[in-house]
Design an enzyme around this catalytic site. Structure first.
Site, PDB file in Angstrom:
ATOM      1  N   ASP A 111      15.075 -11.482  10.538  1.00  0.00           N
ATOM      2  CA  ASP A 111      14.102 -11.019   9.542  1.00  0.00           C
ATOM      3  C   ASP A 111      14.843  -9.876   8.700  1.00  0.00           C
ATOM      4  O   ASP A 111      15.616 -10.089   7.719  1.00  0.00           O
ATOM      5  CB  ASP A 111      12.917 -10.088  10.344  1.00  0.00           C
ATOM      6  N   GLY A 126      11.055 -12.493  22.605  1.00  0.00           N
ATOM      7  CA  GLY A 126      10.660 -13.582  21.702  1.00  0.00           C
ATOM      8  C   GLY A 126      11.182 -14.834  21.825  1.00  0.00           C
ATOM      9  O   GLY A 126      10.780 -15.995  21.601  1.00  0.00           O
ATOM     10  N   ASP A 141       5.534 -13.021  18.759  1.00  0.00           N
ATOM     11  CA  ASP A 141       3.938 -12.372  19.073  1.00  0.00           C
ATOM     12  C   ASP A 141       3.624 -11.313  18.068  1.00  0.00           C
ATOM     13  O   ASP A 141       4.280 -11.173  16.863  1.00  0.00           O
ATOM     14  CB  ASP A 141       4.176 -11.406  20.229  1.00  0.00           C
ATOM     15  N   PHE A 147       4.691 -13.050   8.148  1.00  0.00           N
ATOM     16  CA  PHE A 147       4.510 -12.836   9.323  1.00  0.00           C
ATOM     17  C   PHE A 147       4.009 -13.851  10.323  1.00  0.00           C
ATOM     18  O   PHE A 147       2.803 -14.181   9.917  1.00  0.00           O
ATOM     19  CB  PHE A 147       3.612 -11.555   9.704  1.00  0.00           C
ATOM     20  N   VAL A 148       4.868 -14.366  11.070  1.00  0.00           N
ATOM     21  CA  VAL A 148       4.290 -15.534  11.771  1.00  0.00           C
ATOM     22  C   VAL A 148       4.066 -15.262  13.508  1.00  0.00           C
ATOM     23  O   VAL A 148       4.840 -14.450  13.856  1.00  0.00           O
ATOM     24  CB  VAL A 148       5.336 -16.697  11.768  1.00  0.00           C
ATOM     25  N   ASP A 159      14.816 -15.573  18.261  1.00  0.00           N
ATOM     26  CA  ASP A 159      13.518 -16.280  17.629  1.00  0.00           C
ATOM     27  C   ASP A 159      13.803 -16.299  16.258  1.00  0.00           C
ATOM     28  O   ASP A 159      13.287 -17.501  15.536  1.00  0.00           O
ATOM     29  CB  ASP A 159      12.214 -15.878  17.987  1.00  0.00           C
ATOM     30  N   LYS A 200      13.817 -15.723   7.659  1.00  0.00           N
ATOM     31  CA  LYS A 200      12.859 -15.350   6.886  1.00  0.00           C
ATOM     32  C   LYS A 200      13.660 -15.381   5.191  1.00  0.00           C
ATOM     33  O   LYS A 200      14.888 -14.984   5.469  1.00  0.00           O
ATOM     34  CB  LYS A 200      12.382 -14.040   6.931  1.00  0.00           C
ATOM     35  N   ARG A 260       2.218 -15.537  21.870  1.00  0.00           N
ATOM     36  CA  ARG A 260       3.473 -16.112  22.250  1.00  0.00           C
ATOM     37  C   ARG A 260       3.554 -17.527  22.601  1.00  0.00           C
ATOM     38  O   ARG A 260       4.468 -18.471  22.715  1.00  0.00           O
ATOM     39  CB  ARG A 260       4.272 -15.310  23.423  1.00  0.00           C
TER      40      ARG A 260
HETATM   41  P1  IMP Z   1      14.722  -7.832  12.543  1.00  0.00           P
HETATM   42  O1  IMP Z   1      15.408  -7.052  13.697  1.00  0.00           O
HETATM   43  O2  IMP Z   1      14.139  -7.412  11.872  1.00  0.00           O
HETATM   44  O3  IMP Z   1      15.593  -9.191  12.155  1.00  0.00           O
HETATM   45  O4  IMP Z   1      13.483  -8.717  13.450  1.00  0.00           O
HETATM   46  C1  IMP Z   1      14.008  -9.542  14.410  1.00  0.00           C
HETATM   47  C2  IMP Z   1      12.908  -9.289  15.583  1.00  0.00           C
HETATM   48  O5  IMP Z   1      11.592  -8.690  15.215  1.00  0.00           O
HETATM   49  C3  IMP Z   1      12.803 -10.889  16.380  1.00  0.00           C
HETATM   50  O6  IMP Z   1      13.555 -10.828  17.242  1.00  0.00           O
HETATM   51  C4  IMP Z   1      11.342 -10.630  16.647  1.00  0.00           C
HETATM   52  O7  IMP Z   1      11.119 -10.328  17.808  1.00  0.00           O
HETATM   53  C5  IMP Z   1      10.531  -9.677  15.710  1.00  0.00           C
HETATM   54  N1  IMP Z   1       9.994 -10.251  14.443  1.00  0.00           N
HETATM   55  C6  IMP Z   1      10.649 -10.447  13.087  1.00  0.00           C
HETATM   56  N2  IMP Z   1       9.765 -10.978  12.373  1.00  0.00           N
HETATM   57  C7  IMP Z   1       8.827 -11.420  13.099  1.00  0.00           C
HETATM   58  C8  IMP Z   1       7.379 -12.336  12.881  1.00  0.00           C
HETATM   59  O8  IMP Z   1       7.123 -12.639  11.700  1.00  0.00           O
HETATM   60  N3  IMP Z   1       6.606 -12.286  13.768  1.00  0.00           N
HETATM   61  C9  IMP Z   1       6.797 -11.828  15.094  1.00  0.00           C
HETATM   62  N4  IMP Z   1       8.013 -11.109  15.362  1.00  0.00           N
HETATM   63  C10 IMP Z   1       8.630 -10.844  14.534  1.00  0.00           C
HETATM   64 MG    MG Z   2      12.760 -10.663  19.211  1.00  0.00          MG
END
Ligand code: IMP
Ligand code: MG
Length: 187
Positions: free
Chosen positions: A108, A49, A164, A157-158, A105, A136, A170
């Site tokens: 979350d 990402g 992606d 979700f973006v 990127d 987020k 992407r």
């Molecule tokens: P986390 O581990 O939940 O913080 O998520 C981080 C990873 O999940 C990021 O590096 C993204 O690749 C993916 N991700 C999280 N939210 C989104 C979204 O809204 N769209 C697309 N990919 C996301």
């Molecule tokens: Mg990622």
């Protein structure tokens, strides 16, 4: 692809302006007098990402730079919520004594950043900073320590600019939301 877009959240022009600001701040933080010794940095983008963001960012950081790679998956296939972060591969080189900047990127659930920060700290780095393009608006995301945030966004979700859905979208230049019908049919 364009007809799948619900709403443009951040335009490519807004992204470009913010990336330039982030790069300026990162450059200053890795250059004396803010840093001991000569200016240096190792950039570690979280694949896949972060590739577009990282490509734009690093061309605006004019200091001695190495790159290490880390592939983490947390949203496999058509998921729109984290399934738990998992390291798939890494190619970091020797990070001992290096000033490392982790680049992702989006922040979350925070699982990805926390996992990679832990692994990088084990490499005896001189310093570790973290930069995310998007964060987020959810409590879990705010609990993770990061040094640079491009944009705060709602908990939606973006896709686009590296992000992606099922490994598509992407290459969209803006950051957008997708129509519910697209998310339901899985692209
Ligand atoms: P986390 O581990 O939940 O913080 O998520 C981080 C990873 O999940 C990021 O590096 C993204 O690749 C993916 N991700 C999280 N939210 C989104 C979204 O809204 N769209 C697309 N990919 C996301
Ligand atoms: Mg990622």
């Amino acid at each position: 692809m364009r007809s799948d877009i619900d709403r443009v959240l951040i335009t490519q022009e807004q992204i470009a302006r913010r990336v330039a600001e982030l790069a300026e701040q990162i450059t200053a933080d890795h250059t004396p007098p803010k840093m001991d010794g000569p200016a240096q940095v190792t950039i570690v983008p979280v694949l896949t990402g972060a590739i577009i963001f990282c490509g734009d960012l690093i061309r605006r950081i004019p200091i001695a730079m190495q790159i290490g790679l880390m592939t983490v998956s947390s949203y496999p296939g058509k998921s729109v919520a984290s399934q738990g972060a998992q390291v798939l591969a890494w190619q970091l080189g020797d990070l001992r004594g290096r000033h490392v900047l982790l680049v992702d990127d989006i922040l979350d659930s925070g699982g990805t950043i926390k996992l990679v920060q832990g692994l990088l700290r084990e490499q005896a780095v001189a310093s570790l900073r973290t930069c995310v393009l998007l964060r987020k608006d959810r409590p879990a995301a705010r609990e993770v320590a990061v040094d640079y945030v491009g944009f705060e966004i709602p908990d939606v979700f973006v896709v686009g600019y590296g992000l992606d859905f099922n490994n598509y979208y992407r290459n969209l230049p803006d950051i957008v939301t997708l129509k519910t019908t697209v998310l339901e049919r899985g692209r």
